[in-house]
Design an enzyme around this catalytic site. Structure first.
Site, PDB file in Angstrom:
ATOM      1  N   GLY A  23      91.318  68.509  16.867  1.00  0.00           N
ATOM      2  CA  GLY A  23      92.116  69.565  17.467  1.00  0.00           C
ATOM      3  C   GLY A  23      92.321  70.716  16.518  1.00  0.00           C
ATOM      4  O   GLY A  23      93.323  71.439  16.586  1.00  0.00           O
TER       5      GLY A  23
ATOM      6  N   ARG B 273      92.911  75.261  17.119  1.00  0.00           N
ATOM      7  CA  ARG B 273      94.076  76.051  17.546  1.00  0.00           C
ATOM      8  C   ARG B 273      95.354  75.251  17.352  1.00  0.00           C
ATOM      9  O   ARG B 273      95.320  74.059  17.031  1.00  0.00           O
ATOM     10  CB  ARG B 273      93.939  76.476  19.010  1.00  0.00           C
TER      11      ARG B 273
ATOM     12  N   ASP C  66      84.572  66.329  21.680  1.00  0.00           N
ATOM     13  CA  ASP C  66      85.675  65.875  22.517  1.00  0.00           C
ATOM     14  C   ASP C  66      86.022  64.463  22.057  1.00  0.00           C
ATOM     15  O   ASP C  66      85.251  63.522  22.260  1.00  0.00           O
ATOM     16  CB  ASP C  66      85.250  65.866  23.986  1.00  0.00           C
TER      17      ASP C  66
ATOM     18  N   TYR D  59     103.312  60.922  28.686  1.00  0.00           N
ATOM     19  CA  TYR D  59     103.030  61.445  27.346  1.00  0.00           C
ATOM     20  C   TYR D  59     103.594  60.507  26.281  1.00  0.00           C
ATOM     21  O   TYR D  59     102.911  60.138  25.316  1.00  0.00           O
ATOM     22  CB  TYR D  59     103.643  62.838  27.226  1.00  0.00           C
TER      23      TYR D  59
ATOM     24  N   ALA E 202     104.282  57.357  26.587  1.00  0.00           N
ATOM     25  CA  ALA E 202     103.550  56.087  26.611  1.00  0.00           C
ATOM     26  C   ALA E 202     102.263  56.174  25.800  1.00  0.00           C
ATOM     27  O   ALA E 202     101.924  55.262  25.035  1.00  0.00           O
ATOM     28  CB  ALA E 202     103.243  55.688  28.050  1.00  0.00           C
TER      29      ALA E 202
ATOM     30  N   LYS F 264     101.652  58.125  23.304  1.00  0.00           N
ATOM     31  CA  LYS F 264     101.973  58.240  21.880  1.00  0.00           C
ATOM     32  C   LYS F 264     102.608  56.964  21.330  1.00  0.00           C
ATOM     33  O   LYS F 264     102.443  56.646  20.139  1.00  0.00           O
ATOM     34  CB  LYS F 264     102.890  59.442  21.645  1.00  0.00           C
TER      35      LYS F 264
ATOM     36  N   ILE G 133     107.485  71.716  18.551  1.00  0.00           N
ATOM     37  CA  ILE G 133     106.986  72.633  17.532  1.00  0.00           C
ATOM     38  C   ILE G 133     106.471  73.882  18.227  1.00  0.00           C
ATOM     39  O   ILE G 133     105.818  73.806  19.276  1.00  0.00           O
ATOM     40  CB  ILE G 133     105.854  71.986  16.698  1.00  0.00           C
TER      41      ILE G 133
END
Length: 225
Positions: free
Chosen positions: A6, A9, A44, A136, A138, A140, A169
């Site tokens: 990632g 950006r 990806d 989300y 779950a 993480k 953030i």
């Protein structure tokens, strides 16, 4: 060399720029690497074959990897019962499986040299159980569980595995989230204010450093929960 997923950006780009400013060699992985002003490869992370292809490229070019920062991730702000199945699948595929794939594939590169560091990304939503972030959180939470077990598996190879769990953030990931929503999350943190990307880069830099040689299997919250 440090791999940052990632890395084109947002938080990943901020981490790349920080590491480069400190003289580190960095390789960013992202689905699109157009206009990335440092070394980058299109990948990806949710596609195992693409991650394997990157590892093959590194081996063929005798490139040594000392760390991997798994910063690639996506979020979905929906109640669990209103989250479409394809969204659920994509969040899990990128956040959880993407992290697992990168750990599985890049670990052997570090195991040969008996040293290295993985930094995986969780979220404060796991600890706080935030409403509207069930899927989300779950994905993480899976990252945290995997990282703890993976840290034990890698310990004999002097490879450390830790997680960073930020609060909100200020990056593009928060687009579409209102200031009131952000404020409600931030108010539940131990340190009740919003941090910028530099706060995360500070922790990444520390965990990659030999000074953190005693730290593994831990989750470090940005803001605190």
């Amino acid at each position: 060399m440090i791999i940052v997923t990632g890395g084109s950006r947002g938080l990943g780009r901020s981490i790349c720029e920080r590491l480069l400013s400190k003289g580190q060699e960095v390789l960013a992985l992202a689905r699109s690497v157009e206009d990335v002003p440092y070394a980058a490869l299109a990948c990806d992370v949710s596609d195992y074959a693409q991650v394997k292809a990157v590892a093959k490229h590194l081996r063929q070019n005798n490139m040594k990897v000392s760390g991997v920062v798994n910063a690639a991730g996506i979020a979905a702000m929906n109640l669990a019962v209103t989250t479409p199945p394809d969204t659920t699948a994509r969040v899990v595929q990128v956040n959880l499986l993407g992290t697992i794939y990168c750990c599985q594939v890049f670990a052997p590169l570090m195991m040969r040299q008996k040293g290295g560091c993985f930094i995986n990304f969780s979220t404060i939503a796991v600890a706080l159980g935030l409403k509207g972030e069930a899927v989300y959180a779950a994905s993480k939470a899976g990252v945290e569980g995997f990282s703890r077990a993976f840290a034990r598996e890698m310990a004999d190879f002097n490879i450390r595995v830790n997680c960073i769990a930020p609060g909100p953030i200020d990056t593009a990931l928060l687009r579409g989230i209102t200031s009131d929503q952000i404020g409600k999350i931030v108010s539940q943190q131990i340190l009740p204010w919003q941090f910028g990307p530099d706060a995360v880069s500070d922790v990444v830099e520390l965990l990659l450093d030999d000074r953190s040689g005693s730290l593994s299997g831990q989750v470090f919250g940005i803001g605190g929960a």
